[in-house]
Motif scaffolding. Structure first.
Motif, PDB file in Angstrom:
ATOM      1  N   ILE A  22      97.349  13.594 -12.086  1.00  0.00           N
ATOM      2  CA  ILE A  22      97.653  15.029 -12.068  1.00  0.00           C
ATOM      3  C   ILE A  22      98.858  15.316 -11.176  1.00  0.00           C
ATOM      4  O   ILE A  22      99.702  16.162 -11.502  1.00  0.00           O
ATOM      5  N   THR A  25     101.952  14.778 -13.102  1.00  0.00           N
ATOM      6  CA  THR A  25     102.216  15.750 -14.171  1.00  0.00           C
ATOM      7  C   THR A  25     102.928  17.000 -13.652  1.00  0.00           C
ATOM      8  O   THR A  25     103.462  17.769 -14.448  1.00  0.00           O
ATOM      9  N   CYS A  26     102.925  17.204 -12.338  1.00  0.00           N
ATOM     10  CA  CYS A  26     103.549  18.396 -11.771  1.00  0.00           C
ATOM     11  C   CYS A  26     105.061  18.245 -11.618  1.00  0.00           C
ATOM     12  O   CYS A  26     105.747  19.210 -11.269  1.00  0.00           O
ATOM     13  N   ILE A 255      97.280  28.146 -18.254  1.00  0.00           N
ATOM     14  CA  ILE A 255      97.743  27.703 -16.936  1.00  0.00           C
ATOM     15  C   ILE A 255      98.763  28.672 -16.372  1.00  0.00           C
ATOM     16  O   ILE A 255      98.700  29.068 -15.201  1.00  0.00           O
ATOM     17  N   HIS A 280      96.378  22.352 -13.177  1.00  0.00           N
ATOM     18  CA  HIS A 280      96.485  21.145 -14.002  1.00  0.00           C
ATOM     19  C   HIS A 280      95.196  20.337 -13.914  1.00  0.00           C
ATOM     20  O   HIS A 280      94.722  19.785 -14.922  1.00  0.00           O
ATOM     21  N   PRO A 284      93.178  20.184 -17.963  1.00  0.00           N
ATOM     22  CA  PRO A 284      94.063  19.088 -18.386  1.00  0.00           C
ATOM     23  C   PRO A 284      94.534  19.182 -19.835  1.00  0.00           C
ATOM     24  O   PRO A 284      95.618  18.681 -20.155  1.00  0.00           O
ATOM     25  N   ILE A 287      97.976  20.754 -20.090  1.00  0.00           N
ATOM     26  CA  ILE A 287      99.077  20.203 -19.285  1.00  0.00           C
ATOM     27  C   ILE A 287     100.333  19.934 -20.118  1.00  0.00           C
ATOM     28  O   ILE A 287     101.436  20.317 -19.709  1.00  0.00           O
ATOM     29  N   ASN A 290     102.198  23.124 -20.652  1.00  0.00           N
ATOM     30  CA  ASN A 290     102.787  23.670 -19.424  1.00  0.00           C
ATOM     31  C   ASN A 290     103.971  22.832 -18.959  1.00  0.00           C
ATOM     32  O   ASN A 290     104.969  23.374 -18.470  1.00  0.00           O
TER      33      ASN A 290
END
Length: 309
Positions: A22, A25-26, A255, A280, A284, A287, A290
């Motif tokens: 996670i 993923t940001c 999100i 996130h 999920p 994601i 987003n």
């Protein structure tokens, strides 16, 4: 009795791959440099700069596949349920002077836990500035990290290493920027005190604080650069991407909308990455949408800035 933060936890071990995923993923990319400089099988205190609230510890977790302990300001432990969750995450409360003498006195018990953690060769991360701010750079370093290191070195009779770490976010408030972490050469606390034994202890601490800050600043480096050319090609790409943007905008709504509402009510915008991370983590399935939305928004914003020049 509360579980020791260095002790094995099956739930923590199973959760780590997901939490690390996670984190990645940001950001558009995550670069980790100099991991080989972190001593293995040793007592290690990680000392990064602090600029993005709870996102910074999630970044620090990427430096070691095993457990990592953290110190955090004690006021966020006020609610028992939150305190239990934070402890499960291996986060310990550290009071600041503003919390009053009674709370600060509790730090000695926490310091003993940190020393115990170091004794079992589990890295412990301390943010030596004592607070965070969403800016590139570093506030003055406080001597607490060095006091803990010296306490551990004296009690354990072994080297204790303080590892400087520079964390550089491309964007402090936008998602899907680049993230770069650089690890520097470790400081060995006992060597410093032996080498400078003739100097007053207060002067040694001041020198160490200055040295750590300078090392972290050098590791943080300059803002990440981006391309400003090929405007015509980028403009054409931006126009062609509009249908994809519409799909991502709809898919990312679960999100994106809570993110905007939560952040609007927060005075400290340094929590932007942390809020994004939590959303996130909880949602999920959304994601990919987003990620696509935020990357395209960055393309449009950067293009708009270049067109205005």
């Amino acid at each position: 009795m509360a579980k020791k933060i260095w002790e094995y936890s099956l739930g923590y071990r199973l959760a780590r791959p997901y939490t690390d995923f996670i984190t990645r993923t940001c950001f558009r990319s995550v670069s980790l440099e100099g991991l080989e400089r972190i001593p293995k099988g040793a007592s290690v205190l990680l000392a990064p700069n602090h600029c993005a609230a709870l996102m910074d510890p999630m970044i620090a977790l990427l430096l070691d596949k095993g457990p990592v302990g953290f110190g955090a300001r004690s006021d966020i432990f006020a609610k028992p349920m939150i305190a239990r969750i934070l402890r499960w995450l291996r986060i310990l409360p550290i009071a600041r002077e503003r919390n009053g003498r009674q709370e600060v006195a509790k730090n000695f018990e926490i310091f003993d836990e940190i020393v115990d953690c170091l004794a079992h060769e589990v890295p412990f991360c301390l943010y030596s500035e004592g607070t965070h701010r969403a800016e590139r750079g570093m506030l003055p370093v406080k001597k607490g990290i060095f006091r803990i290191a010296k306490m551990a070195a004296d009690q354990l009779d072994r080297p204790v290493f303080i590892v400087p770490i520079g964390v550089n976010y491309e964007y402090f408030f936008r998602g899907q920027g680049r993230m770069r972490v650089r690890v520097g050469e470790p400081l060995e606390i006992r060597e410093t005190f032996l080498r400078e034994a003739e100097r007053p202890e207060a002067e040694i601490y001041r020198g160490l604080c200055k040295e750590l800050r300078e090392r972290d600043l050098a590791l943080i480096g300059e803002p990440m650069t981006r391309r400003h050319d090929r405007i015509a090609l980028r403009l054409a790409g931006a126009l062609l991407s509009l249908p994809l943007f519409a799909v991502c905008a709809v898919g990312a709504l679960p999100i994106w909308l809570p993110f905007q509402i939560i952040l609007h009510g927060m005075e400290d915008k340094a929590w932007a990455h942390s809020v994004r991370y939590v959303l996130h983590f909880l949602l999920p399935l959304f994601i990919p949408f987003n990620m696509g939305l935020e990357r395209l928004l960055n393309v449009y914003r950067n293009l708009s800035e270049d067109l205005k020049k």
